[in-house]
Motif scaffolding. Sequence first.
Motif, PDB file in Angstrom:
ATOM      1  N   ILE A 108       0.834  -1.204   0.000  1.00 61.18           N
ATOM      2  CA  ILE A 108       0.000   0.000   0.000  1.00 61.18           C
ATOM      3  C   ILE A 108       0.872   1.258   0.000  1.00 61.18           C
ATOM      4  O   ILE A 108       2.054   1.223   0.335  1.00 61.18           O
ATOM      5  N   THR A 109       0.260   2.367  -0.396  1.00 60.85           N
ATOM      6  CA  THR A 109       0.853   3.691  -0.211  1.00 60.85           C
ATOM      7  C   THR A 109       0.133   4.340   0.961  1.00 60.85           C
ATOM      8  O   THR A 109      -1.104   4.390   0.969  1.00 60.85           O
ATOM      9  N   ARG A 110       0.877   4.799   1.951  1.00 62.43           N
ATOM     10  CA  ARG A 110       0.238   5.422   3.108  1.00 62.43           C
ATOM     11  C   ARG A 110      -0.513   6.682   2.690  1.00 62.43           C
ATOM     12  O   ARG A 110      -0.077   7.424   1.810  1.00 62.43           O
ATOM     13  N   THR A 111      -1.644   6.928   3.327  1.00 58.46           N
ATOM     14  CA  THR A 111      -2.465   8.093   2.969  1.00 58.46           C
ATOM     15  C   THR A 111      -1.741   9.409   3.239  1.00 58.46           C
ATOM     16  O   THR A 111      -2.038  10.427   2.615  1.00 58.46           O
ATOM     17  N   ASP A 112      -0.774   9.379   4.178  1.00 57.16           N
ATOM     18  CA  ASP A 112      -0.050  10.618   4.502  1.00 57.16           C
ATOM     19  C   ASP A 112       1.204  10.787   3.650  1.00 57.16           C
ATOM     20  O   ASP A 112       1.970  11.719   3.854  1.00 57.16           O
ATOM     21  N   ASP A 113       1.422   9.892   2.677  1.00 54.62           N
ATOM     22  CA  ASP A 113       2.582  10.010   1.796  1.00 54.62           C
ATOM     23  C   ASP A 113       2.233  10.827   0.553  1.00 54.62           C
ATOM     24  O   ASP A 113       2.231  10.332  -0.580  1.00 54.62           O
ATOM     25  N   ASN A 114       1.915  12.094   0.764  1.00 56.97           N
ATOM     26  CA  ASN A 114       1.703  13.005  -0.363  1.00 56.97           C
ATOM     27  C   ASN A 114       2.419  14.319  -0.078  1.00 56.97           C
ATOM     28  O   ASN A 114       2.781  14.613   1.065  1.00 56.97           O
ATOM     29  N   ILE A 115       2.644  15.102  -1.097  1.00 60.03           N
ATOM     30  CA  ILE A 115       3.556  16.236  -1.019  1.00 60.03           C
ATOM     31  C   ILE A 115       3.144  17.270   0.032  1.00 60.03           C
ATOM     32  O   ILE A 115       3.990  17.810   0.753  1.00 60.03           O
ATOM     33  N   ILE A 116       1.854  17.550   0.171  1.00 59.67           N
ATOM     34  CA  ILE A 116       1.399  18.568   1.126  1.00 59.67           C
ATOM     35  C   ILE A 116       1.658  18.103   2.557  1.00 59.67           C
ATOM     36  O   ILE A 116       2.220  18.836   3.380  1.00 59.67           O
ATOM     37  N   ILE A 117       1.260  16.865   2.841  1.00 60.42           N
ATOM     38  CA  ILE A 117       1.434  16.336   4.192  1.00 60.42           C
ATOM     39  C   ILE A 117       2.914  16.156   4.512  1.00 60.42           C
ATOM     40  O   ILE A 117       3.363  16.426   5.630  1.00 60.42           O
TER      41      ILE A 117
END
Length: 223
Positions: free
Chosen positions: A156-165
Amino acid sequence: MRIILLGPPGVGKGTYARFISEKYNLINISIGDIIRNFLLNNKNLLLTNKLNKFIHKGVMIPDDIIFNIVKTKLFNINYNKGFLLDGFPRNILQAHILKKEKININIILELYIPNTEIIQRIIGRRIHLPSGRIYHTILNPPKIKDRDDITGEKLITRTDDNIIIINNRLKEYSKQTKPLIKYYKKEFLKNKILYKKIYNTLPIVDVQKQIDNILQSFKIKKI
């Protein structure tokens, strides 16, 4: 050995925590894993929603909530066997809690890479949730795309693994945890602990060798 791994999110703490705990037979206490397991199994929707709000904003969970979640695991282990802390303490207050509970630390390993590289690493990170095994699409890819090497289960990709977070988490780290680094460096200057900064820009095997050399030297010195 009683070790704390310090470093910003995405620096590789989970990867090297697993290497150290397996090679030296240490209890691996990952606060991130404890929180994720808590969210999966907790039936208190109010608390779950509160935690998810902090995580999705990329800000640190308040100390009182963290303590309530991790205290059973953190304060009920056999410290004589040694342990490794990944993700705790995250600020000076939490470091004082360890000291108050007489959980003495003797090794600090600080992992470092530039923020620009951290962002690239986190964006490519993939996780096998049940085991906590960590992969990367480029740096440490699974044998089969998006599948765990051992179980074959989907990554999975963690939900918090995005540029803003990620940017929010890096700001939080700079604000909360960098003062903690100064705190432990003072402990090192007083000869109370071993403190080593490791530049995690080399291949995983080379960084593992660096860590191994540090820990072997510590063992010899203690003997």
